[in-house]
Design an enzyme around this catalytic site. Structure first.
Site, PDB file in Angstrom:
ATOM      1  N   CYS A  31       1.461  -1.658   0.084  1.00 38.29           N
ATOM      2  CA  CYS A  31      -0.317  -0.138  -0.083  1.00 38.29           C
ATOM      3  C   CYS A  31       1.055   1.181   0.139  1.00 38.29           C
ATOM      4  O   CYS A  31       2.178   0.964   0.443  1.00 38.29           O
ATOM      5  CB  CYS A  31      -0.884   0.035   1.324  1.00 38.29           C
ATOM      6  SG  CYS A  31      -2.469  -1.192   1.306  1.00 38.29           S
ATOM      7  N   TYR A 170      -5.074 -12.829  -3.598  1.00 39.60           N
ATOM      8  CA  TYR A 170      -4.715 -12.791  -2.175  1.00 39.60           C
ATOM      9  C   TYR A 170      -5.099 -13.093  -1.007  1.00 39.60           C
ATOM     10  O   TYR A 170      -6.663 -12.925  -1.291  1.00 39.60           O
ATOM     11  CB  TYR A 170      -5.164 -10.867  -2.070  1.00 39.60           C
ATOM     12  CG  TYR A 170      -4.380 -10.033  -0.744  1.00 39.60           C
ATOM     13  CD1 TYR A 170      -3.376 -10.854   0.161  1.00 39.60           C
ATOM     14  CD2 TYR A 170      -5.496  -8.747  -0.588  1.00 39.60           C
ATOM     15  CE1 TYR A 170      -2.844  -9.909   1.168  1.00 39.60           C
ATOM     16  CE2 TYR A 170      -4.537  -8.037   0.767  1.00 39.60           C
ATOM     17  CZ  TYR A 170      -3.673  -8.547   1.480  1.00 39.60           C
ATOM     18  OH  TYR A 170      -2.843  -8.474   2.609  1.00 39.60           O
ATOM     19  N   HIS A 173      -2.291 -11.965   4.634  1.00 40.07           N
ATOM     20  CA  HIS A 173      -2.590 -10.964   6.490  1.00 40.07           C
ATOM     21  C   HIS A 173      -4.081 -11.292   6.883  1.00 40.07           C
ATOM     22  O   HIS A 173      -5.065 -10.023   7.645  1.00 40.07           O
ATOM     23  CB  HIS A 173      -2.199  -9.527   5.418  1.00 40.07           C
ATOM     24  CG  HIS A 173      -1.452  -9.304   5.084  1.00 40.07           C
ATOM     25  ND1 HIS A 173      -1.212  -8.754   4.054  1.00 40.07           N
ATOM     26  CD2 HIS A 173      -0.383  -9.403   5.756  1.00 40.07           C
ATOM     27  CE1 HIS A 173       0.108  -8.431   3.666  1.00 40.07           C
ATOM     28  NE2 HIS A 173       1.140  -9.177   4.618  1.00 40.07           N
ATOM     29  N   ASP A 259       4.005  -9.117   9.932  1.00 40.19           N
ATOM     30  CA  ASP A 259       4.664  -9.013   8.453  1.00 40.19           C
ATOM     31  C   ASP A 259       5.419  -8.398   7.951  1.00 40.19           C
ATOM     32  O   ASP A 259       6.649  -7.860   7.739  1.00 40.19           O
ATOM     33  CB  ASP A 259       3.362  -9.173   7.367  1.00 40.19           C
ATOM     34  CG  ASP A 259       4.201  -9.661   5.915  1.00 40.19           C
ATOM     35  OD1 ASP A 259       5.198  -9.801   6.172  1.00 40.19           O
ATOM     36  OD2 ASP A 259       3.411  -9.308   5.218  1.00 40.19           O
TER      37      ASP A 259
END
Length: 677
Positions: A31, A170, A173, A259
């Site tokens: 991001c 995806y 996370h 992470d």
């Protein structure tokens, strides 16, 4: 300079399904606070990384539907065909330099609140969403699952049309619809719930759907957090069940704060032990991350058979030219990530990303700043920079790069200013890289001289005869207590001991019990509490807000900081203002009711605000007709802020010296176009 042969393996091509990465440097999805709101900035930032030698450049998560959107956070967006042109611009920009373009389509289900679209989020089960908002997901029925699969296929076809080479599923996370199906929170009783095989079913189906739709020309990757399931066996089991179905495994750990853990809590390569098994399970290429900046470490990971591609988000932000520097035998010129997560704040604050080490990050398009190139000086002028902290160092380095004759005068005996001091505090040692990088670069410049033990007076500055004078003299922590909650000095009785972080950093050991009063709310209050507790003192941390170091939610550290303080035995008292200080106690007041209470202590450490060290500036400005072409304050001398702000301030001064003054907004903006009625 030729490349060191030891690093040749890093520049080997890697086959990923139907496409080939030109080397092993892989910028994983990250991001950036730009996304669909600042598309030109978003494109240029990625283009510069491709120029810098990254073989694969990925987007961040890209919303594939209005039923799962993250407003106000500006992620990528691919809701329908109208979004293709913007995404195609990035793919084209990356392809200019021979890199592969990757895209991470995402449906976040209960990880999104849909504040803009106002659609009800959906997930495997009816649950409150992951965010602290009064919203719940509805449980997906079979029609929803069918629509979800089609949604991904439609998105994949758009990705292919936009020119992307690698398309993601995806599953990492613990924040997407896929991971919610994998989770034990999935309490479905049909074929999509229960056993691990059933919970993996949706991923398998979408993976096969996507490969059938675009797998002839696009590689299909899975991004997966190996530890997001309840136990290690299940985390491994997911990869075993899907093993060779994707073209690439992009593996990490969950959730995002783990992470992308800061260097305060994790070292380089901290994920290695979690992901080392993956290559034993699959024959497909594997990419992993760990804030790698050392090429020797990268080579070791490849040769040891742990990874095929070296993944990076933050190191590619700190130095977009990291691969090229290795390729050109300039390893010493790498601008290493310090792991501070200033970059992450862009996503949390919904603003274009910035970086402590790389002041050009986010400015590539709007200001035209390049991380490695800078315009030559416009005039043969000399510059005296006073203060070798982060702003002064960066100003001297960039001015030297432009060709100016630069003198850097430091009052102390070492380079770094506040960075040198703070890097000796608990957990902050890697922050020293801010000074180390600039000190080395300056040492290679014949036109930059550095002098220590040079505390200058106004008279000496004027006698020096420089054309321009830059004040980078920093700031000091204040004792008076003025801050966000106290607009006047806190009353302090005679004989009371009030210290600052500067005192503690200089080695002062206060008498306990100690009260830390934190009205700053970034890292310093927590660091002070940790340092003093490690010295065996009884420490109470008092703050007017709800928790310790609350701004570090934006760097994803707050929970780790609070946990560490509690584990060390620091007492945390929230929602209390400090109203007076006595020799043997302090008086606190509830921020809501103003109810008073006393707390016994012998010393107070005030972490409230900093005062600029700008006396020399005012002395110079008081000299009539001083003859200097300019006198300028930068960094904390102008206004105390973050280290990133100080570096940016120094860099901006160097860029703008001698350039035409811009009237009005000093950078380009992207303005919305009015749609037809």
């Amino acid at each position: 300079m030729p490349r060191d042969p030891r690093f040749d393996i890093l520049f080997e091509p890697v086959q990923i399904g139907p496409v080939t990465a030109p080397n092993r440097f892989y910028q994983v999805p990250h991001c950036n606070g730009m996304g669909h709101q600042y598309p030109s900035s978003w494109v240029e930032m990625r283009r510069v990384k491709a120029e810098g030698g990254w073989g694969v450049i990925n987007t961040e998560e890209v919303e594939i539907s209005h039923t799962s959107e993250l407003s106000p956070i500006p992620e990528g967006r691919l809701w329908d065909d109208s979004d293709i042109p913007v995404l195609a611009r990035m793919a084209d920009a990356v392809h200019e330099y021979g890199a592969l373009a990757g895209i991470e389509p995402a449906h976040l289900g209960g990880g999104a609140s849909n504040n803009y679209s106002r659609e009800i989020p959906m997930g495997p089960s009816a649950r409150p969403i992951d965010l602290l908002e009064p919203i719940q997901t509805r449980a997906m029925d079979k029609a929803d699952i069918k629509a979800f699969r089609k949604m991904h296929v439609d998105a994949a076809l758009r990705c292919k049309k936009a020119g992307y080479d690698i398309v993601y599923l995806y599953c990492g996370h613990d924040m997407t619809t896929f991971t919610h199906f994998l989770s034990r929170r999935n309490d479905r009783s049909d074929e999509y719930g229960g056993s691990l095989e059933n919970r993996v079913r949706l991923i398998r189906e979408v993976l096969l759907d996507t490969k059938e739709a675009i797998g002839d020309t696009c590689a299909i990757a899975i991004r997966y957090g190996v530890n997001q399931l309840p136990d290690e066996k299940e985390g491994r089991g997911v990869i075993e069940l899907l093993a060779d179905l994707p073209d690439l495994w992009d593996v990490n750990i969950s959730d995002w704060p783990n992470d992308s853990a800061t260097s305060r809590f994790e070292n380089e390569g901290f994920q290695d032990s979690y992901i080392s098994f993956v290559k034993k399970v699959t024959s497909k290429p594997v990419v992993g991350v760990g804030r790698y900046t050392s090429p020797d470490t990268m080579v070791s990971l490849i040769k040891n058979g742990q990874l095929d591609l070296i993944g990076a988000a933050r190191p590619s932000i700190a130095d977009p030219f990291l691969p090229r520097k290795i390729d050109e035998g300039r390893v010493e010129d790498i601008r290493e990530c310090i792991g501070c997560n200033m970059c992450v704040t862009g996503d949390y604050l919904s603003t274009p990303m910035r970086c402590t080490q790389n002041p050009t990050m986010g400015e590539e398009w709007r200001r035209g700043w390049h991380p490695e190139k800078i315009a030559e000086r416009k005039a043969d002028e000399s510059v005296l920079v006073i203060g070798a902290g982060p702003s002064g160092l960066e100003a001297a380095r960039a001015l030297g790069q432009r060709g100016h004759k630069v003198t850097l005068a430091e009052a102390g005996t070492e380079i770094g200013g506040r960075v040198a001091i703070e890097s000796r505090l608990p957990g902050l040692s890697q922050w020293r890289r801010v000074a180390d990088y600039r000190e080395y670069q300056i040492s290679q410049m014949a036109n930059v001289d550095v002098f220590f033990d040079s505390r200058l007076t106004a008279e000496q500055v004027l006698e020096f005869g420089a054309d321009h004078v830059v004040l980078a003299t920093g700031s000091k922590w204040a004792r008076h207590g003025i801050g966000r909650h106290n607009h006047d000095p806190i009353p302090t009785a005679e004989g009371a001991t009030v210290l600052t972080p500067d005192d503690i950093s200089a080695g002062v050991v206060p008498e306990g019990p100690v009260v830390i009063f934190d009205d700053d709310h970034y890292y310093m209050g927590g660091v002070m509490a940790e340092k003093l507790r490690l010295q065996g003192l009884d420490v109470t941390y008092v703050t007017p807000v709800a928790e310790a170091s609350t701004w570090t939610h934006n760097t994803m550290e707050q929970a780790k900081i609070q946990t560490r303080l509690l584990q060390l035995g620091v007492t945390i008292i929230p929602f209390r203002n400090l109203t007076s200080i006595q020799p043997d106690h302090v008086e606190l007041a509830c921020v809501f009711t103003e109810k008073k209470e006393t707390l016994a202590c012998k010393s107070v450490v005030m972490v409230t605000m900093r005062d600029s060290e700008d006396a020399l500036y005012h002395e110079l400005m008081a000299v009539p007709d001083h003859g200097l072409k300019s006198v300028t304050r930068i960094g904390d001398c102008l206004a105390p802020g973050t280290i990133a702000a100080a570096v940016y301030s120094g860099h901006r001064f160097a860029r703008e010296l001698g350039e035409p003054v811009v009237e009005g907004v000093p950078f380009r903006r992207e303005l919305p176009a009015l749609a037809d009625d």
